[in-house]
Write a protein that holds these residues in place. Structure first.
Motif, mmCIF file in Angstrom:
data_model
loop_
_atom_site.group_PDB
_atom_site.id
_atom_site.type_symbol
_atom_site.label_atom_id
_atom_site.label_comp_id
_atom_site.label_asym_id
_atom_site.label_seq_id
_atom_site.Cartn_x
_atom_site.Cartn_y
_atom_site.Cartn_z
ATOM 1 N N GLU A 36 -24.558 54.256 118.147
ATOM 2 C CA GLU A 36 -24.764 54.063 116.715
ATOM 3 C C GLU A 36 -25.513 55.248 116.108
ATOM 4 O O GLU A 36 -25.279 55.606 114.955
ATOM 5 C CB GLU A 36 -25.444 52.736 116.419
ATOM 6 N N GLN B 38 -28.497 48.368 113.661
ATOM 7 C CA GLN B 38 -27.306 47.557 113.410
ATOM 8 C C GLN B 38 -26.768 46.966 114.711
ATOM 9 O O GLN B 38 -26.445 45.787 114.771
ATOM 10 C CB GLN B 38 -26.231 48.394 112.730
ATOM 11 N N THR C 2 -22.705 53.764 111.055
ATOM 12 C CA THR C 2 -23.703 52.758 111.402
ATOM 13 C C THR C 2 -25.097 53.234 111.016
ATOM 14 O O THR C 2 -25.312 54.407 110.713
ATOM 15 C CB THR C 2 -23.681 52.444 112.904
#
Length: 72
Positions: free
Chosen positions: A52, A62, A58
């Motif tokens: 991520e 998350q 992203t």
């Protein structure tokens, strides 16, 4: 949107965390009448966080919020 695409005969690839039962049931209701394949993707949390961090799609944390501790 997904339902309309599937109903129109389009092939779909849906990247969707099924972290809640209702989400899975909703997708099954929409997609099961068609040729549907569900794929589970698992990786260690540190790898998820590394990925991520490398992705422009992203934001930090998350992946951790979407993590599902399901039996294997």
């Amino acid at each position: 949107m997904r339902a309309a695409g599937a109903a129109a005969g389009n092939s779909l690839v849906v990247d969707h965390p099924l972290s809640r039962r209702w989400r899975l049931l909703d997708l099954l209701d929409v997609l099961v009448p068609r040729n549907t394949v569900l794929v589970a993707v698992r990786c260690p949390l540190p790898e998820l966080e590394r990925r991520e961090a490398d992705s422009p799609r992203t934001w930090p944390g998350q992946g951790r919020r979407r993590t599902v501790n399901a039996p294997r």
